[in-house]
Enzyme design. Structure first.
Site, short mmCIF file in Angstrom:
data_model
loop_
_atom_site.label_atom_id
_atom_site.label_comp_id
_atom_site.label_asym_id
_atom_site.label_seq_id
_atom_site.Cartn_x
_atom_site.Cartn_y
_atom_site.Cartn_z
N HIS A 306 0.98 -1.35 -0.17
CA HIS A 306 -0.14 -0.19 0.11
C HIS A 306 1.13 1.22 -0.23
O HIS A 306 2.02 1.35 0.70
CB HIS A 306 -1.05 0.10 1.19
CG HIS A 306 -1.90 1.00 1.08
ND1 HIS A 306 -1.88 2.25 1.33
CD2 HIS A 306 -3.39 0.66 0.61
CE1 HIS A 306 -3.31 2.62 1.22
NE2 HIS A 306 -3.96 2.01 0.61
N ASP A 363 -7.92 -5.46 0.26
CA ASP A 363 -8.55 -6.23 -0.90
C ASP A 363 -8.17 -7.68 -0.79
O ASP A 363 -8.58 -8.62 -1.72
CB ASP A 363 -7.91 -5.49 -2.20
CG ASP A 363 -8.68 -4.24 -2.58
OD1 ASP A 363 -9.68 -4.14 -2.19
OD2 ASP A 363 -8.04 -3.44 -3.09
N1 CMC Z 1 4.05 -7.52 -4.89
C1 CMC Z 1 5.51 -7.40 -5.01
N2 CMC Z 1 6.06 -6.25 -4.98
C2 CMC Z 1 5.67 -5.20 -4.61
C3 CMC Z 1 4.20 -5.08 -4.38
C4 CMC Z 1 3.49 -6.23 -4.54
N3 CMC Z 1 2.05 -6.35 -4.47
N4 CMC Z 1 3.67 -4.05 -3.91
C5 CMC Z 1 5.03 -3.12 -3.89
N5 CMC Z 1 6.05 -4.13 -4.50
C6 CMC Z 1 7.27 -3.58 -4.47
C7 CMC Z 1 7.81 -2.74 -5.63
O1 CMC Z 1 8.05 -3.65 -6.71
C8 CMC Z 1 8.88 -2.01 -5.23
O2 CMC Z 1 9.90 -2.66 -5.40
P1 CMC Z 1 11.47 -1.87 -5.44
O3 CMC Z 1 11.60 -0.82 -4.56
O4 CMC Z 1 12.08 -2.92 -5.41
O5 CMC Z 1 11.19 -1.21 -7.05
C9 CMC Z 1 8.46 -1.56 -3.81
O6 CMC Z 1 7.74 -2.69 -3.32
C10 CMC Z 1 7.70 -0.34 -3.67
O7 CMC Z 1 6.46 -0.35 -4.59
P2 CMC Z 1 5.90 0.77 -5.15
O8 CMC Z 1 5.09 0.36 -6.55
O9 CMC Z 1 6.84 1.97 -5.22
O10 CMC Z 1 4.85 1.30 -4.12
P3 CMC Z 1 3.56 2.19 -4.29
O11 CMC Z 1 3.40 2.85 -2.93
O12 CMC Z 1 3.76 3.05 -5.51
O13 CMC Z 1 2.45 1.24 -4.65
C11 CMC Z 1 0.59 -0.20 -4.59
C12 CMC Z 1 1.58 0.90 -3.93
C13 CMC Z 1 -0.59 -0.39 -3.77
C14 CMC Z 1 0.29 0.28 -5.79
C15 CMC Z 1 1.47 -1.43 -4.65
O14 CMC Z 1 1.85 -2.08 -3.56
C16 CMC Z 1 0.62 -2.69 -5.62
O15 CMC Z 1 0.74 -2.48 -6.81
N6 CMC Z 1 -0.03 -3.50 -5.03
C17 CMC Z 1 -0.92 -4.67 -5.58
C18 CMC Z 1 -2.08 -3.86 -6.00
C19 CMC Z 1 -2.92 -3.64 -4.79
O16 CMC Z 1 -3.26 -4.72 -3.87
N7 CMC Z 1 -3.71 -2.75 -4.61
C20 CMC Z 1 -4.91 -2.18 -3.64
C21 CMC Z 1 -4.14 -0.97 -2.79
S1 CMC Z 1 -5.49 -0.93 -1.33
C22 CMC Z 1 -6.76 -0.52 -2.13
C23 CMC Z 1 -6.93 0.75 -2.18
O17 CMC Z 1 -6.52 1.57 -1.33
O18 CMC Z 1 -7.10 1.47 -3.38
#
Ligand code: CMC
Length: 428
Positions: A306, A363
């Site tokens: 998240h 989720d």
């Molecule tokens: N699985 C594997 N690796 C992950 C995941 C995941 N679900 N989420 C983040 N990472 C890794 C990502 O690859 C990155 O690694 P590195 O630093 O080596 O490049 C690191 O963790 C940080 O990720 P980020 O994408 O920079 O983090 P963010 O804050 O931009 O993304 C997120 C947050 C929710 C988009 C992401 O965690 C994700 O895509 N999760 C899966 C989708 C999901 O479950 N979304 C629901 C969010 S809750 C409902 C809502 O409030 O809308």
């Protein structure tokens, strides 16, 4: 306004930037005058370090895994409150007393029906249309029916539009579903609670008696409560940005629905269930954990991670409990619940997820509950939109009433071509 400042010096610039403190949470550096004083913008794609507004509605402490609506912890609301009370709280700032609550429910319920002509819209969609595309279209179109609640400078009209949106979303959502399965639309039943009415509009048919299961009604209500608001997330920021131009509330909420549709936001519960189905059995979990950790593989563990929570999402805990209750009530033995629990256990012990502070989010379990209740996966994001509508309208109302509100207009770091002369097509 605080008297704390922070000095920014360098590149021929020497400016004092005010520091503002909220009631809780990190201070913010007020950079509104930065461009005028330094000729420079700040650069923050994804707004990871930028507060776009002030707000008094929802507070999240991502490190501690805390979520509060108007100061009340989500766990307490989940245990003692209900969705209508939470709607009142988010919109008006305080919990209602008995009379206020009864009046509010009455005021909202009054608006559950749609203008009859809206029914014709549905025939214009293909039967296999994604219900979120129907939601975007139909909610946006409400503006052409309710002209008496479009004047955003009138507080009363804003409130009526807010009630209309909260009341009509379940009706539209259920109609989108009924259309896809070829069943007749079911009119709202204002004798029922918000959640029970929605379940009835979704699952009853005219030829059979429908009794709402109280365990499922409670689970539905909890799901609505947990998703009701989440401060300045992508769809809420979209609603605020759309609203900042003075657009009408129905158009603004339609823009929020569009943003919510994406798999990184509201679409994640649908994506999560698909992922659990694809994994299928506990013995394949390691393979998928490996894929999630592989930099070359775009796969992510859906329902994990998240932007704000770097600890357990408090909503995920309530969801896990609810999943067990609903499955027990329905007598469902879903192997996907076993896959989810084992996946959660393995990921929480894996150094990759531990170091990156990736925990289950809301989720992760919601898809399992909704599937057991009979919702098709395409409807999952729609349910999120129904719940989040109250958050969107509360934030939209707060923004419109805010005297410092301006049209949202981010700046950019331009990396394209500098000026060049046009070349006629025959010379290219
Ligand atoms: N699985 C594997 N690796 C992950 C995941 C995941 N679900 N989420 C983040 N990472 C890794 C990502 O690859 C990155 O690694 P590195 O630093 O080596 O490049 C690191 O963790 C940080 O990720 P980020 O994408 O920079 O983090 P963010 O804050 O931009 O993304 C997120 C947050 C929710 C988009 C992401 O965690 C994700 O895509 N999760 C899966 C989708 C999901 O479950 N979304 C629901 C969010 S809750 C409902 C809502 O409030 O809308």
């Amino acid at each position: 306004m605080s008297d704390k400042t922070m000095k920014l010096t360098g590149q021929g610039v020497d400016v004092d930037l005010p520091i503002l403190s909220g009631t809780v949470g990190p201070d913010v550096i007020d950079i509104r005058k930065l461009y005028a004083q330094s000729g420079m913008f700040t650069y923050d794609p994804g707004f990871t370090s930028t507060a776009s507004c002030d707000s008094s509605i929802t507070y999240i402490d991502g490190d501690l895994g805390e979520l509060q609506y108007r100061g009340y912890p989500i766990e307490q609301l989940a245990e003692h409150s209900d969705f209508m009370e939470v709607c009142y709280l988010l919109l008006k700032g305080e919990l209602p007393n008995k009379e206020e609550k009864a009046k509010f429910i009455n005021d909202v319920t009054y608006h559950t029906m749609l203008h009859e002509q809206i029914n014709h819209f549905f025939n214009g969609f293909r039967r296999d249309a994604h219900p979120m595309s129907i939601m975007c279209g139909v909610v946006g179109a409400l503006a052409s029916f309710y002209h008496d609640s479009l004047d955003i400078s009138d507080e009363h009209q804003r409130l009526v539009a807010s009630y209309r949106l909260i009341a009509k979303m379940p009706t539209i959502a259920a109609m989108a579903y009924k259309y896809s399965v070829g069943q007749p639309f079911v009119y709202p039943d204002n004798n029922l609670s918000y959640s029970a009415n929605f379940l009835k509009m979704m699952f009853s048919v005219p030829c059979e008696e429908y009794k709402v299961n109280p365990v499922l009604e409670k689970a539905m209500d909890l799901i609505f409560m947990l998703h009701a608001d989440h401060e300045q997330n992508a769809s809420t920021s979209t609603v605020r940005l759309a609203g900042s131009s003075g657009a009408n509330p129905f158009a603004c909420i339609a823009s929020g629905i569009a943003c919510l549709w994406g798999p990184a936001h509201g679409g994640a519960n649908e994506a999560c269930l698909k992922m659990l189905q694809e994994i299928g059995s506990v013995d394949r979990i390691q393979e998928y954990i490996g894929k999630a950790k592989d930099k070359e593989d775009p796969f992510r563990l859906m329902g994990f991670g998240h932007r704000v929570y770097k600890n357990f999402d408090p909503r995920a805990k309530v969801m896990r409990e609810t999943a067990h209750k609903v499955l027990a009530e329905l007598g469902v033995q879903d192997p996907l619940l076993d896959v989810a629990m084992e996946l959660e256990k393995i990921a929480l012990e894996d150094p990759y997820f531990v170091e990156k502070r990736l925990y289950p989010n809301v989720d992760f379990y919601s898809g399992i509950i909704l599937k057991a209740m009979g919702f098709p996966t395409e409807m999952f994001t729609v349910l999120f939109a129904v719940s989040r509508t109250v958050g969107w309208v509360s934030q939209w109302n707060e923004m419109i009433a805010d005297p410092i509100q301006k049209i949202g207009r981010p700046r950019q770091l331009f990396l394209g071509e500098t000026q060049r002369d046009f070349v006629k097509i025959e010379d290219r």
